[in-house]
Each structure stands twice: as structure tokens, then as C-alpha cells.
Motif scaffolding. Structure first.
Motif, short mmCIF file in Angstrom:
data_model
loop_
_atom_site.label_atom_id
_atom_site.label_comp_id
_atom_site.label_asym_id
_atom_site.label_seq_id
_atom_site.Cartn_x
_atom_site.Cartn_y
_atom_site.Cartn_z
N SER A 136 -2.90 1.57 3.74
CA SER A 136 -3.17 2.03 2.58
C SER A 136 -1.67 2.50 2.07
O SER A 136 -1.39 1.90 0.88
CB SER A 136 -4.00 3.24 2.34
N ALA A 137 -0.99 3.20 2.75
CA ALA A 137 0.49 3.42 2.13
C ALA A 137 1.46 2.39 2.16
O ALA A 137 1.93 2.37 1.03
CB ALA A 137 0.88 4.62 3.13
N GLY A 169 2.48 -0.77 1.05
CA GLY A 169 1.87 -1.87 0.18
C GLY A 169 3.04 -2.21 -0.65
O GLY A 169 4.20 -2.10 -0.59
N LEU A 170 2.47 -2.72 -2.08
CA LEU A 170 3.75 -3.10 -2.88
C LEU A 170 4.53 -1.76 -3.25
O LEU A 170 5.70 -2.25 -3.43
CB LEU A 170 2.92 -3.54 -4.36
N GLY A 171 4.15 -0.81 -3.12
CA GLY A 171 5.12 0.53 -3.36
C GLY A 171 6.26 0.31 -2.55
O GLY A 171 7.46 0.66 -2.85
N ASN A 172 6.06 -0.13 -1.36
CA ASN A 172 7.29 -0.15 -0.36
C ASN A 172 8.16 -1.17 -0.41
O ASN A 172 9.26 -1.26 -0.43
CB ASN A 172 6.66 -0.05 1.08
N ILE A 208 -4.27 2.51 -11.61
CA ILE A 208 -3.20 1.70 -10.61
C ILE A 208 -3.78 0.48 -10.19
O ILE A 208 -2.86 -0.48 -10.03
CB ILE A 208 -3.05 2.88 -9.46
N TYR A 231 -1.83 -3.13 -10.12
CA TYR A 231 -1.64 -3.61 -8.81
C TYR A 231 -2.07 -4.93 -8.71
O TYR A 231 -1.41 -5.63 -7.91
CB TYR A 231 -2.25 -2.51 -7.64
N PHE A 249 4.57 10.16 -4.21
CA PHE A 249 2.95 10.11 -4.32
C PHE A 249 2.22 8.98 -4.18
O PHE A 249 1.55 8.69 -3.55
CB PHE A 249 2.80 10.95 -5.46
N PHE A 250 2.79 7.97 -5.08
CA PHE A 250 2.45 6.70 -5.05
C PHE A 250 2.45 5.97 -3.87
O PHE A 250 1.57 5.47 -3.04
CB PHE A 250 3.04 5.65 -6.12
N LEU A 282 2.93 7.23 -0.79
CA LEU A 282 2.03 7.78 0.45
C LEU A 282 0.57 7.87 0.09
O LEU A 282 -0.31 8.24 0.55
CB LEU A 282 2.41 9.05 0.78
N LEU A 287 -1.08 9.33 -2.48
CA LEU A 287 -1.47 10.79 -2.71
C LEU A 287 -1.77 10.95 -3.98
O LEU A 287 -1.53 10.14 -5.04
CB LEU A 287 -0.44 11.85 -2.08
N THR A 296 -7.40 9.11 -2.23
CA THR A 296 -7.66 7.93 -1.32
C THR A 296 -7.52 8.36 0.12
O THR A 296 -8.41 8.14 0.79
CB THR A 296 -6.32 6.99 -1.35
N SER A 308 -8.07 0.33 -0.46
CA SER A 308 -8.10 1.61 -0.13
C SER A 308 -8.20 2.33 -1.53
O SER A 308 -8.72 3.39 -1.61
CB SER A 308 -7.15 2.32 0.34
N ILE A 309 -7.51 1.71 -2.72
CA ILE A 309 -8.01 2.19 -3.98
C ILE A 309 -9.20 2.30 -4.47
O ILE A 309 -9.88 3.02 -5.07
CB ILE A 309 -6.65 1.66 -4.89
N1 TRP Z 1 0.56 3.27 -1.49
C1 TRP Z 1 0.41 2.01 -2.00
C2 TRP Z 1 1.73 1.33 -2.03
O1 TRP Z 1 2.76 1.99 -1.95
C3 TRP Z 1 -0.54 1.89 -3.28
C4 TRP Z 1 -1.69 3.03 -3.15
C5 TRP Z 1 -2.78 2.99 -2.17
C6 TRP Z 1 -1.98 3.98 -3.79
N2 TRP Z 1 -3.62 3.71 -2.56
C7 TRP Z 1 -2.99 4.55 -3.42
C8 TRP Z 1 -1.07 4.59 -4.88
C9 TRP Z 1 -3.50 5.80 -4.05
C10 TRP Z 1 -1.53 5.80 -5.22
C11 TRP Z 1 -2.67 6.48 -4.90
O2 TRP Z 1 1.75 0.07 -2.52
#
Ligand code: TRP
Length: 451
Positions: A26-27, A29-32, A105, A109, A229-230, A232, A234, A238, A327-328
Motif C-alpha cells: 500500500s505504502a 507506490g507511485l508516491g515513491n 486520490i 492515481y 502522509f501520501f 505512508l 496515512l 487505509t 488498498s485505496i
Molecule cells: N502510498 C501510496 C503511494 O505512495 C498511495 C496510497 C495508497 C495512499 N493508499 C493511500 C495515499 C492512502 C494516501 C492515502 O503511492
């Protein structure tokens, strides 16, 4: 007795490892891999990274633990868990913000994940690496500016997300994460090695690791915390939802720390895979959202077996995005299933489709609808801003105040899994009471223009 039945009916992770991998899935993802590198580029490099790391340690880990703890204690979805712990109080609104944030999101996403899917097939067919490196930017711009093609890939991605969630996430997700997350790690390491050994890579490494605090703006701090936050996962329930499937014997503080370290490590590796190459080719580190779709293909062109790596890389980004997207979607699905007694199938198809439709204007706003702006932002950026910098911090603020103050210290320490007199427990409560709420509140005041 009814509680016994409920617990029997509720899915649980098969193992501690399964839970850890799902939470990491979950953590990470595209965010990283996509967002962290490009915002680091836009907000000045290493000074931004340092602020980001501080946000993760002081606020991210404590808030993640709070979410896990609330979820595991109640075994309920993001809204129901607050109702169970504080019946008749308005805390459940936190969960409703989360459900709303999930809609927003996942809508954009799905657009970006669609790009990754498309690039996977372009890499397979050889079309991608046939584009000369210096034309990658135009190629990407042409692709996302095209009305139809990105929409088709977004449709495909969302269909896969829906199909997986409909089937129930436990079996599929645990198994896929076990194979794909380590593979993703290995590939990133290979790319990092290639990137840092390019002639002229030093400048990019310096960009990442020698801080220039004069480049840091107030906005950069806001973005760092919003992104913590995004990244992790948070502030939107999730981790409450995933925590609700965790067996009793799992140590939650260790889990929250482990997931946060893995997530941050992935983001830093992605930075190391990208910036040395960006500088080596004399490209702009502040290229924005297109960074990974422009720079990385050019890197692959220079690698032996580049096509092979390009295929695997974009495939694995797609899968990293998939495990996050699932997870979203699970947040509103779990809520609607309980609240309206919908079947999983019904909830997933209806909610997934609505979210998909809401993503269409995001996709079009990068091309045909680019003229239309909200507060000076195209639709895509406006949705991202509202969700990442307003709703997620708001959700994070509420969960910190909830576990720090509303639940009572003893109760919080108990559900967090801390023993009597634990120093870490005290620090956790201290962060939830003072550090997290104050900083997150500042972010909110800043992002809403009040300060
Ligand atoms: N954390 C994921 C990322 O980094 C995206 C994600 C999944 C997310 N679940 C979330 C972001 C809940 C915010 C809240 O790509």
C-alpha cells in the motif's frame, strides 16, 4: 457470541509477513517512484529530503501506528472503528474524510498508473526505446495530451483493480506482494547502480545529498508533510482498514516502523535511480510529473539489455501502483459493505466505476481541457492538492487528536501495544498530542491560505 461470529467472518492476513508486505504494498507506490523524485526535484533536492525524513519520523510513524492500533482494536472499517471506540461522538467524521480522499486520490492515481501500463507495452514492442532520448519529453507530452489513449489505459488499470478487490484482497494481494515487492527492490538497486556510475552522475548525487537550505520555502515544508502522509498511505483510513485484518499477536510499533523505513528506503532509491541520470544527461531536475516517463526511458537506452529492464521496470511500477490502488479502493468498499450491507461485488463495481469516471477529467486536463483551471491549477493538480494537502492532513490531524487526547492515554497505550512505562509509548503519545497536531494544523492553515 455475535462478536465471535463477526470475527470468524472477517478476513485476516495469513501471517505477519503477509500483513507487512500488504502494508508495504500500500505504502510503496507511485508516491515513491514517481511523485517523490519529481517533488524533490521541484523543491530543491536534499534540503527537501531532510525535511521529509523529519516528517516521516516525527509524525508519519506515530500516525501510522495510531491507524493500525485503531483498526486492530475494533476490527472495523475507517468510519465504523471511530463509532465503536467513541459511540455518539463526531470522531467518525474522520473516516468520512478518508472515504472522500480515497475517491479523489484513486481517481488521478488510476490515470498515472494507466500511463505506466501503457509504457510497459510500449517498452515491450520496442517503440519506447526507438524514440531518441532527447525526444522523450515530446513523446510523453504527445501521449498524455492525446484524449483517447490514456483513457483506455486508465480503464484497463481500474478494471484490474476492481477485479482484484472483488475477489477479496487476501489471497491475491499477499501472494503477489511476496513476489513483486522484493523484485521491485532488486530492480531499483540495479538501476541505481547504473545511474550512479554514469559519467557526470556526481552532480545528481550532490543534488540529493548536499543540502542547500536556502532553497527551502514554506511551501516546500508543506509539500514534504503532505507527501509523507501520501507516501505512508496515512490520513484516510487505509491503515485503519488494513490494521483491522491484523492478528492479535503482531507487534504494531515494530510493524509501523518497518513499513515506514521500507517506504522511505524505496523513495530514496528511486531518487538515486533518477537524479544522477537526470544530471548526467543535462536534463531539468524540476521537470515535474513527467520526470519518470521521460528520464528513465533515456537511461534504459544506454543500458545493456535496456529493453528488458524497461519492460520490467514499467511493469513493476504498474504493479506497485496496483497494490496501492487496491488498498485505496478497499477503504470505501469496506465502509459501504458494512454501512449499506452491500456485497463486496456490488460495492467494488459501483465505487470503482464512480472513481474511474471521476478520473476522466483529470486525464483530459493534461491535454484537451488544459485551459480549464481551478484556483490556477488544472483539474489533475487541483484534485491532488485538495486530497494530498487538505484532506489527508485533516484526517491525520483528527486521528492524532483522537488517539492522543480523546481515547485517553491508558487506552491508547494499550491498543498501541505498549507495556507499562515504555519510553517509546510516552514518545508516541507526546507526538500524537503535541508535535503531530501542531505541525499538521500549520500545514492546513497554510494550504487553505489562512497563514
Ligand atoms: N502510498 C501510496 C503511494 O505512495 C498511495 C496510497 C495508497 C495512499 N493508499 C493511500 C495515499 C492512502 C494516501 C492515502 O503511492
Amino acid at each position: 457470541m455475535s462478536q465471535g461470529l463477526e470475527q470468524q467472518a472477517r478476513e485476516q492476513w495469513k501471517s505477519r509477513t503477509g500483513f507487512m508486505l500488504a502494508a508495504m504494498g500500500s505504502a510503496i507506490g507511485l508516491g515513491n517512484i514517481w511523485k517523490f523524485p519529481y517533488i524533490t526535484g521541484e523543491y530543491g533536492g536534499s534540503a527537501f529530503i531532510i525535511v521529509y525524513l523529519i516528517c516521516i519520523a516525527l509524525i508519519g510513524v506515530p500516525v501510522m501506528l495510531a491507524e493500525f492500533a485503531v483498526g486492530r482494536k475494533t476490527q472495523k472499517d475507517a468510519v465504523g472503528s471511530f463509532q465503536e471506540l467513541t459511540p455518539g461522538k463526531p470522531w467518525f467524521v474522520t473516516g468520512l474524510f478518508g472515504v472522500m480522499a480515497a475517491f479523489l486520490i484513486l481517481s488521478f492515481y488510476g490515470v498515472v498508473a494507466g500511463w505506466a501500463l501503457s509504457y510497459t507495452t510500449k517498452a515491450m514492442s520496442g517503440d519506447l526505446l526507438a524514440v531518441p532520448g532527447e525526444q522523450m519529453a515530446d513523446h510523453f507530452g504527445g501521449f498524455i495530451g492525446n484524449a483517447l489513449s490514456p483513457l483506455l489505459w486508465q480503464t484497463l488499470f481500474m478494471a484490474i483493480v476492481i477485479i482484484v478487490v472483488v475477489r477479496g484482497i487476501k489471497e491475491g494481494i499477499e501472494k503477489w506482494n511476496k513476489i513483486l515487492m522484493p523484485t521491485l527492490g532488486v530492480l531499483l538497486v540495479i538501476l541505481v547502480i547504473r545511474s550512479v556510475t554514469l559519467p557526470g552522475a556526481g552532480e545528481g548525487i550532490a543534488f540529493l545529498f548536499s543540502p542547500d537550505f536556502s532553497a527551502l520555502s514554506g511551501e516546500a515544508v508543506l509539500v514534504a508533510l503532505g507527501h509523507a502522509f501520501f507516501s505512508l498511505s496515512l490520513g484516510m483510513g487505509t491503515m485503519i482498514t488494513y490494521g483491522s485484518y491484523v492478528p492479535k499477536n503482531v507487534n504494531l510499533p515494530t510493524a509501523a516502523t518497518g513499513v515506514s523505513i521500507a517506504d522511505t528506503g524505496f523513495a530514496l532509491l528511486a531518487g538515486l535511480a533518477i537524479f544522477p541520470a537526470v544530471f548526467a544527461f543535462g536534463m531539468d531536475p524540476a521537470a515535474g510529473p513527467g520526470l519518470i516517463f521521460i528520464t528513465l526511458p533515456a537511461v534504459f537506452e544506454l543500458m545493456p539489455f535496456g529493453q528488458f529492464f524497461a519492460v520490467l521496470f514499467f511493469l513493476l511500477i504498474s504493479v506497485a501502483a496496483l497494490t496501492s490502488a487496491i488498498s485505496i479502493l478497499e477503504v470505501p468498499v469496506a465502509y459501504f459493505m458494512r454501512k449499506f450491507e452491500w456485497t463486496r461485488k456490488k460495492a467494488t463495481w459501483i465505487l470503482g466505476t464512480i472513481i474511474f469516471l471521476f478520473g476522466i477529467p483529470s486525464s483530459l486536463s493534461l491535454g484537451a481541457w488544459g485551459e480549464f483551471t481551478i484556483f490556477g491549477k488544472v483539474f489533475f493538480d487541483a484534485v491532488d492538492f485538495l486530497a494530498s494537502y487538505i484532506l489527508l492532513p485533516l484526517g491525520g490531524l483528527c486521528i492524532a487528536l483522537f488517539t492522543g487526547w480523546a481515547l485517553g492515554k491508558q487506552k491508547s497505550l494499550e491498543i498501541g501495544g505498549f507495556g507499562e512505562g515504555s519510553v517509546w509509548g510516552k514518545l508516541w503519545i507526546f507526538s500524537l498530542r503535541f508535535i503531530s497536531p501542531v505541525l499538521v494544523a500549520l500545514v492546513l492553515l497554510y494550504s487553505t491560505g489562512i497563514i
